[in-house]
Design a protein around this motif. Structure first.
Motif, PDB file in Angstrom:
ATOM      1  N   SER A   1       0.838  -1.196   0.000  1.00  0.00           N
ATOM      2  CA  SER A   1       0.000   0.000   0.000  1.00  0.00           C
ATOM      3  C   SER A   1       0.875   1.250   0.000  1.00  0.00           C
ATOM      4  O   SER A   1       1.990   1.245   0.541  1.00  0.00           O
ATOM      5  CB  SER A   1      -0.924   0.008   1.222  1.00  0.00           C
ATOM      6  OG  SER A   1      -0.165   0.049   2.420  1.00  0.00           O
TER       7      SER A   1
ATOM      8  N   SER B   1      -4.628   4.335  -0.040  1.00  0.00           N
ATOM      9  CA  SER B   1      -4.476   3.019   0.594  1.00  0.00           C
ATOM     10  C   SER B   1      -5.791   2.467   1.135  1.00  0.00           C
ATOM     11  O   SER B   1      -5.798   1.658   2.076  1.00  0.00           O
ATOM     12  CB  SER B   1      -3.437   3.076   1.735  1.00  0.00           C
ATOM     13  OG  SER B   1      -2.178   3.472   1.245  1.00  0.00           O
TER      14      SER B   1
ATOM     15  N   ILE C   1      -8.377  -1.534  -3.446  1.00  0.00           N
ATOM     16  CA  ILE C   1      -7.530  -2.206  -4.424  1.00  0.00           C
ATOM     17  C   ILE C   1      -8.375  -2.561  -5.643  1.00  0.00           C
ATOM     18  O   ILE C   1      -9.587  -2.767  -5.545  1.00  0.00           O
ATOM     19  CB  ILE C   1      -6.872  -3.491  -3.859  1.00  0.00           C
ATOM     20  CG1 ILE C   1      -7.940  -4.487  -3.388  1.00  0.00           C
ATOM     21  CG2 ILE C   1      -5.897  -3.150  -2.755  1.00  0.00           C
ATOM     22  CD1 ILE C   1      -7.381  -5.854  -3.022  1.00  0.00           C
TER      23      ILE C   1
ATOM     24  N   VAL D   1      -2.981  -6.766  -8.819  1.00  0.00           N
ATOM     25  CA  VAL D   1      -3.478  -5.883  -7.760  1.00  0.00           C
ATOM     26  C   VAL D   1      -2.837  -4.503  -7.844  1.00  0.00           C
ATOM     27  O   VAL D   1      -1.622  -4.377  -8.022  1.00  0.00           O
ATOM     28  CB  VAL D   1      -3.205  -6.506  -6.374  1.00  0.00           C
ATOM     29  CG1 VAL D   1      -3.614  -5.549  -5.262  1.00  0.00           C
ATOM     30  CG2 VAL D   1      -3.937  -7.828  -6.243  1.00  0.00           C
ATOM     31  N   ASP D   2      -3.656  -3.456  -7.685  1.00  0.00           N
ATOM     32  CA  ASP D   2      -3.137  -2.085  -7.628  1.00  0.00           C
ATOM     33  C   ASP D   2      -3.924  -1.305  -6.577  1.00  0.00           C
ATOM     34  O   ASP D   2      -5.155  -1.396  -6.501  1.00  0.00           O
ATOM     35  CB  ASP D   2      -3.262  -1.402  -8.992  1.00  0.00           C
ATOM     36  CG  ASP D   2      -2.457  -0.113  -9.060  1.00  0.00           C
ATOM     37  OD1 ASP D   2      -1.246  -0.151  -8.762  1.00  0.00           O
ATOM     38  OD2 ASP D   2      -3.033   0.944  -9.402  1.00  0.00           O
ATOM     39  N   TRP D   3      -3.212  -0.506  -5.767  1.00  0.00           N
ATOM     40  CA  TRP D   3      -3.799   0.262  -4.674  1.00  0.00           C
ATOM     41  C   TRP D   3      -4.171   1.675  -5.123  1.00  0.00           C
ATOM     42  O   TRP D   3      -3.493   2.269  -5.960  1.00  0.00           O
ATOM     43  CB  TRP D   3      -2.803   0.402  -3.524  1.00  0.00           C
ATOM     44  CG  TRP D   3      -2.527  -0.822  -2.726  1.00  0.00           C
ATOM     45  CD1 TRP D   3      -1.622  -1.794  -3.018  1.00  0.00           C
ATOM     46  CD2 TRP D   3      -3.122  -1.183  -1.472  1.00  0.00           C
ATOM     47  NE1 TRP D   3      -1.611  -2.743  -2.016  1.00  0.00           N
ATOM     48  CE2 TRP D   3      -2.520  -2.393  -1.063  1.00  0.00           C
ATOM     49  CE3 TRP D   3      -4.100  -0.598  -0.664  1.00  0.00           C
ATOM     50  CZ2 TRP D   3      -2.877  -3.035   0.129  1.00  0.00           C
ATOM     51  CZ3 TRP D   3      -4.447  -1.235   0.530  1.00  0.00           C
ATOM     52  CH2 TRP D   3      -3.847  -2.436   0.911  1.00  0.00           C
TER      53      TRP D   3
END
Length: 306
Positions: A42, A96, A99, A90-92
């Motif tokens: 994150s 934070s 996702i 996965v990408d934040w």
């Protein structure tokens, strides 16, 4: 004390119990071992999301899910997903909180992009609905839209055109493959005429995904493509710091594969579409573009060609 620790460890390893637990490593031990994918940390550095695959000799029984663990190790990992198909990419968001990831869930004909709110809780929400599927999501710097990739049929500028192309190929009564350019195969699967495109998806309810490369001369060229790998075809895209454009790596001369060097160059395309601008020249390969935190410098991996 160090010699004592070594002696004690040797004694434990030599004990009858340890001998009983040891056995010759088999194919099953290796193949069925749980596999942990690369972590996604994150932006605030407090959390890590990672994928754990539980292999099976029966493909339909293989399990792959996302897990969440605090970066300081203060708690046990917590399972985030529990579905038959695996999640990836996965990408934040920058705060934070959420996702995005790619998954093929019940009712999906192909993998789509889902968003999961880790603070608010609840189920992951699907945000794309493309017949050609969606992968490798990346949040725009303002967290209000997502960039993702999809494999598009030649000449198809809309999703309905892609659906029609897929239906036409499925209805064919023959299995012959005709190629007029190389490469034709990657390891264990044949390559087809689809090519990777980049799409912009607003997370506003009812918003439709927009193909940033649709109609461009670059994407329509017979030599266009991304980097071929075991995970598919990758354009290695990155947002510009202000969110006004996307830098990606692609080739325009894949047809030279049998008699010359295929060059991966860096390109810049506006979020409004249009013809991509080539950023690198020469015969060196470029990939993995990334901007410095202040947005003033673009970094990339490069490899000289012969």
């Amino acid at each position: 004390m160090r010699p004592l620790h070594i002696i004690l460890a040797a004694a434990v390893l030599a004990s009858p119990l340890a001998a009983q637990q040891r056995h010759t490593i088999t194919h099953e031990d290796i193949f069925l071992m749980k596999r942990v994918a690369a972590p996604a940390i994150s932006p605030d550095g407090h959390w890590i999301v990672f994928s754990v695959t539980e292999p099976s000799y029966t493909e339909a029984e293989q399990v792959s899910d996302l897990w969440l663990v605090p970066a300081d190790g203060s708690a046990e990992p917590r399972r985030l997903t529990n579905s038959k198909s695996g999640e990836s990419g996965v990408d934040w968001t920058s705060d934070s909180r959420r996702i995005a990831f790619s998954a093929r869930r019940e009712g999906d004909d192909a993998s789509q992009i889902y968003v999961l709110d880790l603070v608010g809780g609840g189920e992951a929400q699907r945000v794309t609905n493309l017949s050609t599927g969606a992968s490798t999501p990346q949040w725009r710097p303002d967290d209000r839209a997502l960039l993702f990739a999809s494999m598009v049929y030649p000449g198809a500028t809309t999703d309905s055109a892609n659906r029609a192309a897929a239906a036409e190929r499925k209805a064919r009564k023959y299995n012959a493959r005709v190629y007029d350019a190389s490469p034709i195969r990657l390891w264990d699967h044949w390559l087809d005429d689809r090519r990777p495109h980049l799409f912009l998806q607003s997370i506003e309810p009812g918003a439709q995904a927009r193909d940033l490369l649709a109609g461009s001369q670059l994407a329509q060229g017979t030599g266009f493509g991304g980097q071929l790998g075991t995970g598919g075809e990758d354009l290695a895209a990155a947002w510009t710091p202000d969110g006004s454009g996307v830098v990606f790596a692609a080739t325009s001369n894949r047809g030279d594969w049998t008699h010359g060097d295929v060059v991966q160059a860096l390109w810049l395309v506006s979020v409004n579409g249009g013809e991509p601008q080539r950023l690198t020249d020469g015969k060196n390969d470029y990939g993995m573009p990334r901007f410095s935190p202040d947005g003033r410098t673009l970094y990339a991996q490069t490899a000289p060609t012969n």
